[in-house]
Write a protein that holds these residues in place. Structure first.
Motif, PDB file in Angstrom:
ATOM      1  N   SER B  95       0.822  -1.211   0.000  1.00 55.88           N
ATOM      2  CA  SER B  95       0.000   0.000   0.000  1.00 55.88           C
ATOM      3  C   SER B  95       0.858   1.264   0.000  1.00 55.88           C
ATOM      4  O   SER B  95       2.067   1.219   0.218  1.00 55.88           O
ATOM      5  CB  SER B  95      -0.892  -0.004   1.234  1.00 55.88           C
ATOM      6  OG  SER B  95      -0.094   0.142   2.391  1.00 55.88           O
ATOM      7  N   TYR B  97       0.734   3.515   2.220  1.00 53.36           N
ATOM      8  CA  TYR B  97       1.234   3.663   3.593  1.00 53.36           C
ATOM      9  C   TYR B  97       2.508   2.841   3.807  1.00 53.36           C
ATOM     10  O   TYR B  97       3.493   3.334   4.358  1.00 53.36           O
ATOM     11  CB  TYR B  97       0.135   3.217   4.559  1.00 53.36           C
ATOM     12  CG  TYR B  97       0.494   3.314   6.010  1.00 53.36           C
ATOM     13  CD1 TYR B  97       0.536   4.540   6.659  1.00 53.36           C
ATOM     14  CD2 TYR B  97       0.784   2.164   6.749  1.00 53.36           C
ATOM     15  CE1 TYR B  97       0.864   4.637   7.994  1.00 53.36           C
ATOM     16  CE2 TYR B  97       1.113   2.251   8.086  1.00 53.36           C
ATOM     17  CZ  TYR B  97       1.148   3.488   8.713  1.00 53.36           C
ATOM     18  OH  TYR B  97       1.475   3.566  10.035  1.00 53.36           O
ATOM     19  N   GLU B 131      -3.913   6.214   2.067  1.00 50.43           N
ATOM     20  CA  GLU B 131      -2.924   5.274   2.628  1.00 50.43           C
ATOM     21  C   GLU B 131      -3.140   3.841   2.179  1.00 50.43           C
ATOM     22  O   GLU B 131      -2.187   3.110   1.952  1.00 50.43           O
ATOM     23  CB  GLU B 131      -2.980   5.280   4.160  1.00 50.43           C
ATOM     24  CG  GLU B 131      -2.587   6.569   4.814  1.00 50.43           C
ATOM     25  CD  GLU B 131      -3.737   7.127   5.594  1.00 50.43           C
ATOM     26  OE1 GLU B 131      -4.789   7.381   4.963  1.00 50.43           O
ATOM     27  OE2 GLU B 131      -3.602   7.296   6.810  1.00 50.43           O
ATOM     28  N   LYS B 132      -4.415   3.429   2.094  1.00 53.90           N
ATOM     29  CA  LYS B 132      -4.691   2.015   1.837  1.00 53.90           C
ATOM     30  C   LYS B 132      -4.649   1.670   0.356  1.00 53.90           C
ATOM     31  O   LYS B 132      -4.681   0.495  -0.012  1.00 53.90           O
ATOM     32  CB  LYS B 132      -6.055   1.640   2.423  1.00 53.90           C
ATOM     33  CG  LYS B 132      -6.053   1.625   3.945  1.00 53.90           C
ATOM     34  CD  LYS B 132      -7.212   0.813   4.484  1.00 53.90           C
ATOM     35  CE  LYS B 132      -7.164   0.717   5.994  1.00 53.90           C
ATOM     36  NZ  LYS B 132      -7.459   2.023   6.641  1.00 53.90           N
TER      37      LYS B 132
END
Lengths: 297, 216
Positions: B95, B97, B131-132
């Motif tokens: 991801s 993140y 983020e995902k």
């Protein structure tokens, strides 16, 4: 220090996750099958050695008395034997008892009944810790009232030689399959490095140390080897259980409680440690060879 | 912060990429490195984090002679330099993140501090909330901004970017450059290579111009 532990824990988790993928488990299973051969062989050999050991823990010499020898002559012979420092335990087997023992063997009672009289002589069975039995046997043969001396040295020697041969074969097999384990790990780690080439390159670019990059691969080698060792122990346990199923009626018919025993705790731990150690070695060789070549351009 | 003195770089085979390059970049400065492709911009930038070593001359970064650095010391040099590449070099198997978390994995931050820093870095480049996502779902400009977030998450004193706007439309390019300027305003030294002279002129900053391996 805490950061260092955290990094090790993270590398360990990463390696464990990679191991649990199908390819990691398949490699571990291959290693397990390879390791199960020497481990199983060792378990069989140890069991057989224990069985043989019960029979000839110490070399025995049997002395058969002349048939006409009296009990008094036998008693004085017994005293002479006990006085000999080379002789360990002395057991007197009266002819009546020997006959009873023989009659207990299946099929022999009718034979004995047809004889009408006891053909067996009195006998002594002595044990000794002497290395070579022949000189002692020759001396004992010269004692009065002794008709014949039978030393089991030949059979003890053959058994010892067979055991040494079995042991050597196992060591050679273990060395060969150990090298195979290292090679399997070397290859798994090489493939893992190839699939992660990009990640390794980026990590190097943004400041990962070589140690940081190598760590998960070392753990993967170690875990894969140890998992292989675990598979091997399970395989050995299952095979021994199957063998024992067949051994039980056979051993019982001989009045023996013999079973093939699983590896001792220290033996099992040795298998796990060796498999893990060889996995680590394979990872080390692979990492040293393949990681250095990946440099950002 | 960065100083080159009579730096030359010749590749095996005899091609001279840089020849007698000398300049100094003061702490807190922002400069553009311009020149046609093949003028040696990428080579010059690669000398700073020791991706390449100079053939002769000295490259000093943060008081360290980079050309003479031992292999084992290079990671620690690079942790203090934020690198942004034309091709971003993002990892598409994780991801947004986790891409930003990567440099924090080996700098040894406690987990909460690392998470806080990653979020702060994503916030600064306007990607908080993505983020995902997987980097592949991001636009070109967003991917470049993600690369910047990853470069600054360890709070380096120096940012080095190689053609960060090359594949972007004018609007995305301006957005990316604005982020670099914002970091410069809080004291980060920035060196950006680009061939887009129009963009450079708009900012009115110092320009180092390379022509066939020499500073013009």
């Amino acid at each position: 220090m805490r950061a260092w532990l955290r990094q090790h824990a993270a590398a360990f988790r990463l390696a464990a996750r990679r191991l649990l993928r199908a390819t990691g488990l398949a490699s571990a299973l291959v290693i397990g099958i390879a390791v199960s051969l020497p481990a199983g062989g060792y378990a069989l050999l140890e069991s057989l050695r224990a069985l043989a050991g019960r029979a000839t823990l110490e070399p025995q010499i049997s002395l058969f008395l002349r048939p006409e020898a009296t009990r008094a002559e036998a008693d004085s012979l017994g005293r002479a034997l006990r006085a000999d420092p080379r002789v360990g335990k002395v057991r007197f087997v009266p002819r009546e008892e020997a006959l009873k023992e023989l009659a207990a063997v299946e099929g022999m009672s009718e034979v004995i009944a047809s004889l009408g009289r006891n053909p067996l002589p009195d006998a002594f069975v002595v044990t000794t810790s002497e290395k070579s039995l022949e000189p002692l046997a020759a001396d004992l043969a010269r004692l009065p009232a002794v008709a014949q001396v039978q030393a089991d040295s030949a059979w003890a020697r053959r058994l010892g030689a067979l055991e040494r041969l079995g042991r050597l074969a196992l060591v050679l097999l273990a060395a060969l399959l150990g090298a195979g384990l290292v090679a399997v790990t070397f290859n798994t780690i090489r493939l893992q490095i190839l699939t992660q080439r990009e990640e390794i390159e980026v990590s190097k670019l943004i400041g990962a140390t070589d140690a940081f990059i190598r760590r998960p691969f070392y753990y993967l080698g170690l875990l894969q080897g140890a998992a292989g060792g675990l598979f091997a122990l399970v395989i050995v346990a299952v095979l021994l259980a199957a063998l024992n199923n067949e051994v039980r009626p056979l051993a019982d018919s001989y009045g023996s409680g013999f079973r093939f025993a699983f590896l001792s705790l220290s033996g099992a731990c040795t298998v796990l440690a060796l498999a893990g150690g060889l996995g680590w070695l394979g990872a080390h060789l692979s990492v040293s060879r393949h990681l250095r070549n990946i440099e950002p351009r | 912060m960065v100083s080159f003195s009579t730096v030359a770089k010749r590749y095996p085979g005899g091609k001279t990429a840089l020849d007698g390059v000398s300049f100094a970049l003061a702490a807190g400065e922002l400069a553009f490195l311009t020149g046609r492709s093949g003028a040696g911009k990428s080579t010059l930038l690669k000398l700073i984090p020791a991706i390449e070593r100079p053939t002769s001359g000295a490259v000093i970064v943060n008081g360290q002679n980079v050309g003479a650095l031992k292999r084992g010391a290079i990671p620690y040099l690079r942790r203090n330099i934020g690198l942004v590449f034309q091709d971003q070099k993002l990892l598409y198997d994780r991801s947004v993140y986790d891409n930003v978390m990567l440099p924090l994995a080996f700098s040894g931050q406690p987990p909460q501090e690392a998470a806080r820093r990653a979020r702060a870095a994503l916030d600064k480049v306007g990607l908080l909330g993505r983020e995902k996502s997987n980097p592949i779902e991001l636009s070109g400009g967003e991917q470049q901004r993600l690369a910047i977030a990853r470069a600054v998450v360890n709070r380096p004193a120096l940012l080095v970017a190689d053609e960060p706007t090359a594949n972007l439309d004018a609007e995305s390019a301006a957005k990316v450059l604005d982020i670099f300027v914002a970091f410069n305003q809080v004291g980060v030294t920035v060196l950006i290579a680009t061939h887009d002279l129009a963009l450079v002129e708009r900012y009115g900053r110092r320009v180092l111009h390379l022509e066939e391996g020499r500073l013009a």
